[in-house]
Design an enzyme around this catalytic site. Structure first.
Site, PDB file in Angstrom:
ATOM      1  N   ALA A 122       2.870   7.180   0.900  1.00 27.44           N
ATOM      2  CA  ALA A 122       4.054   7.641   0.165  1.00 27.44           C
ATOM      3  C   ALA A 122       3.943   7.295  -1.320  1.00 27.44           C
ATOM      4  CB  ALA A 122       5.312   6.997   0.743  1.00 27.44           C
ATOM      5  N   PRO A 123       4.414   8.173  -2.203  1.00 31.56           N
ATOM      6  CA  PRO A 123       5.156   9.417  -1.943  1.00 31.56           C
ATOM      7  C   PRO A 123       4.290  10.637  -1.617  1.00 31.56           C
ATOM      8  CG  PRO A 123       5.037   9.024  -4.308  1.00 31.56           C
ATOM      9  CD  PRO A 123       4.403   7.835  -3.648  1.00 31.56           C
ATOM     10  N   LYS A 167      -1.889  11.307  -3.076  1.00 31.11           N
ATOM     11  CA  LYS A 167      -3.257  11.416  -2.561  1.00 31.11           C
ATOM     12  C   LYS A 167      -3.275  12.354  -1.352  1.00 31.11           C
ATOM     13  CE  LYS A 167      -3.973   7.873  -5.397  1.00 31.11           C
ATOM     14  NZ  LYS A 167      -2.603   7.536  -5.733  1.00 31.11           N
ATOM     15  N   CYS A 171      -4.060   0.568  -8.125  1.00 32.27           N
ATOM     16  CA  CYS A 171      -3.675   0.923  -9.491  1.00 32.27           C
ATOM     17  C   CYS A 171      -3.515  -0.375 -10.293  1.00 32.27           C
ATOM     18  CB  CYS A 171      -2.418   1.777  -9.515  1.00 32.27           C
ATOM     19  SG  CYS A 171      -0.999   1.017  -8.751  1.00 32.27           S
TER      20      CYS A 171
HETATM   21  N1  SAM Z   1      -1.001   6.767  -2.025  1.00 34.26           N
HETATM   22  C1  SAM Z   1       0.341   6.922  -2.564  1.00 34.26           C
HETATM   23  C2  SAM Z   1       0.382   8.133  -3.469  1.00 34.26           C
HETATM   24  O1  SAM Z   1      -0.651   8.537  -3.983  1.00 34.26           O
HETATM   25  O2  SAM Z   1       1.450   8.735  -3.629  1.00 34.26           O
HETATM   26  C3  SAM Z   1       0.789   5.659  -3.255  1.00 34.26           C
HETATM   27  C4  SAM Z   1       0.720   4.442  -2.350  1.00 34.26           C
HETATM   28  S1  SAM Z   1       1.302   2.932  -3.023  1.00 34.26           S
HETATM   29  C5  SAM Z   1       0.059   2.516  -4.132  1.00 34.26           C
HETATM   30  C6  SAM Z   1       1.051   1.795  -1.719  1.00 34.26           C
HETATM   31  C7  SAM Z   1       1.877   2.017  -0.457  1.00 34.26           C
HETATM   32  O3  SAM Z   1       1.529   0.985   0.480  1.00 34.26           O
HETATM   33  C8  SAM Z   1       3.376   1.928  -0.636  1.00 34.26           C
HETATM   34  O4  SAM Z   1       3.972   3.137  -0.261  1.00 34.26           O
HETATM   35  C9  SAM Z   1       3.810   0.777   0.296  1.00 34.26           C
HETATM   36  O5  SAM Z   1       5.024   1.046   0.970  1.00 34.26           O
HETATM   37  C10 SAM Z   1       2.657   0.697   1.277  1.00 34.26           C
HETATM   38  N2  SAM Z   1       2.481  -0.644   1.882  1.00 34.26           N
HETATM   39  C11 SAM Z   1       3.021  -1.838   1.517  1.00 34.26           C
HETATM   40  N3  SAM Z   1       2.629  -2.822   2.346  1.00 34.26           N
HETATM   41  C12 SAM Z   1       1.829  -2.250   3.263  1.00 34.26           C
HETATM   42  C13 SAM Z   1       1.128  -2.753   4.415  1.00 34.26           C
HETATM   43  N4  SAM Z   1       1.166  -4.034   4.747  1.00 34.26           N
HETATM   44  N5  SAM Z   1       0.414  -1.870   5.151  1.00 34.26           N
HETATM   45  C14 SAM Z   1       0.347  -0.574   4.814  1.00 34.26           C
HETATM   46  N6  SAM Z   1       0.995  -0.047   3.740  1.00 34.26           N
HETATM   47  C15 SAM Z   1       1.720  -0.874   2.982  1.00 34.26           C
END
Ligand code: SAM
Length: 434
Positions: free
Chosen positions: A101-102, A105, A221
């Protein structure tokens, strides 16, 4: 910009004589960009392409524009666009986007897959998974399942399954400081180390899901070595993974000690911050035997769907039909039994069975190209403005009563029912805007 304690020192140490130009970029505007969506039938000419990308452009697109609402564009800054470009899935691959999310990718990965193979787009946070579903539906891909799970629970179902996994990991977000200064509130000198611990925990389960020779893209990031090269080091030490060289384009530079990996700094690469590493699994990994769940459509439901298909669709949709209550979904083929997982979107939502009839979904009307649908009605910009508010639209001629795909600037915007010259409003309430 006022940085948290320890941040400036850290990057003066790391970047040496480049540090002043790096810090100067924080006084500049963040770089806005978007990608066009190749899955949409009607493409548009945009200015300012990002070099060496298939679909990237510099510039800002309003969330209220026709381009955004029909899913023709997805806003994403240029450095973030490099992640799925490095992953570049080939057609028919089984792909997992583990922290999705969101949906930046995921939608980009779907552009490469071009409605072949399957994408499991996962988000652990249920509120964020709903936004992910919305963005994926707007993008109009037909081969996606959205799950709302932890890596641990996913790995119990998808052991040895994926040809490609993208882990865009939760991280300390230093690369977002310019775009979202509130990201600085969480930061302190030990935050990267704490994030790295979470990243290792996620990765332990991620690697289990790679198929033999499967590829893993790890991205963050942030610029902190604890969450980037130190994670690469840890992965290489603990798993049968090898690094794959990332060609350095548009101002990317090699990671510290690992020349195959890529770093993006705003004083060199026109965008925000990003790190990417690409791996290949170089050992065999056994997959669980697939236990495919069968659909349970009643004969009446089957008949109603087939009637809708015959009257409205000019193509055959491939996949497995599944019902959830009265709702009908099309699941990509070849998935394991996911009944133990929390599912946010069980494949393509086709519509709902009501008393003796089938009502197509908004999502279906976004996922079909107008040339794949038999009955369409094109609305103009003025009518679009009325439609997205939730009003009925008066058409300038009479049509036969029934369902039509609504077209605006050549792309679908859901289905709607027409009676005479009245187009009823089927734009979802949650998406309406003034
Ligand atoms: N890939 C997304 C995009 O391009 O729109 C952005 C992702 S963001 C960098 C990282 C995501 O990892 C967040 O949505 C968060 O809710 C999730 N996240 C947080 N802790 C996590 C965990 N323990 N396991 C998996 N996902 C997790």
């Amino acid at each position: 910009m006022h940085f948290p304690k320890g941040f400036k020192e850290k990057y003066y140490n790391l970047l040496g004589e480049e540090a002043p130009s790096f810090f100067l970029t924080f006084d500049e505007e963040p770089v806005s960009a978007f990608r066009v969506n190749p899955l949409k039938e009607h493409q548009k000419h945009f200015l300012n392409p990002i070099s060496n990308t298939n679909w990237g452009y510099y510039g800002k697109i309003s969330g209220k524009s026709i381009e955004h609402v029909t899913g023709l564009v997805y806003s994403q800054e240029p450095a973030a666009q490099m992640v799925a470009q490095i992953a570049a899935p080939r057609q028919d691959m089984k792909v997992l986007d583990l922290a999705a999310a969101p949906g930046g990718k995921s939608t980009h990965l779907l552009s490469y897959l071009n409605n072949t193979g399957v994408l499991v787009s996962n988000e652990i946070n249920s509120k964020r998974s709903k936004v992910l579903v919305e963005n994926i539906e707007r993008f109009g891909a037909r081969n996606v399942v959205v799950t709302n799970e932890s890596a641990d629970r996913l790995s119990q179902v998808f052991q040895g399954y994926f040809d490609l996994i993208v882990l865009d990991a939760p991280c300390s977000g230093e690369g977002m400081f310019r775009k979202q200064p509130e990201a600085m509130e969480y930061w302190n000198e030990s935050y990267p180390t704490r994030c790295a611990q979470v990243q290792r925990e996620i990765l332990e389960n991620t690697v289990k899901m790679l198929a033999t020779n499967g590829e893993l893209i790890y991205s963050t990031c942030t610029w902190s070595p604890e969450e980037n090269e130190q994670i690469v080091d840890w992965l290489l030490e603990n798993y049968p993974l090898e690094l794959v060289e990332i060609p350095k384009i548009n101002g990317m530079i090699a990671g510290i000690n690992f020349p195959e990996t890529a770093r993006m700094y705003p004083h060199r690469f026109k965008g925000e911050g990003q790190f990417v590493a690409k791996f290949r699994l170089c050992s065999k990994q056994s997959a669980k035997k697939l236990k495919v769940k069968k659909s349970h459509l009643t004969s009446e439901q089957k008949m109603l769907w087939q009637k809708f298909q015959r009257e409205h669709l000019a193509i055959d949709l491939t996949g497995e039909l599944q019902t959830f209550g009265d709702h009908l979904y099309l699941l990509p083929l070849g998935l394991p039994d996911m009944s133990k997982l929390k599912i946010a979107r069980n494949g393509l939502y086709l519509g709902v069975f009501k008393k003796k009839r089938f009502e197509p979904s908004f999502a279906l009307g976004l996922a079909l190209k107008p040339n794949e649908v038999k009955r369409v009605i094109e609305i103009d910009e003025e009518q679009f403005k009325k439609y997205v508010v939730g009003e009925i639209v008066n058409l300038d001629q009479k049509y036969g009563n029934g369902w039509y795909q609504i077209i605006v600037q050549g792309n679908g915007l859901g289905f709607a029912k027409v009676t005479g010259n009245i187009l009823k409003n089927y734009f979802p309430k949650g998406l309406r805007f003034q």
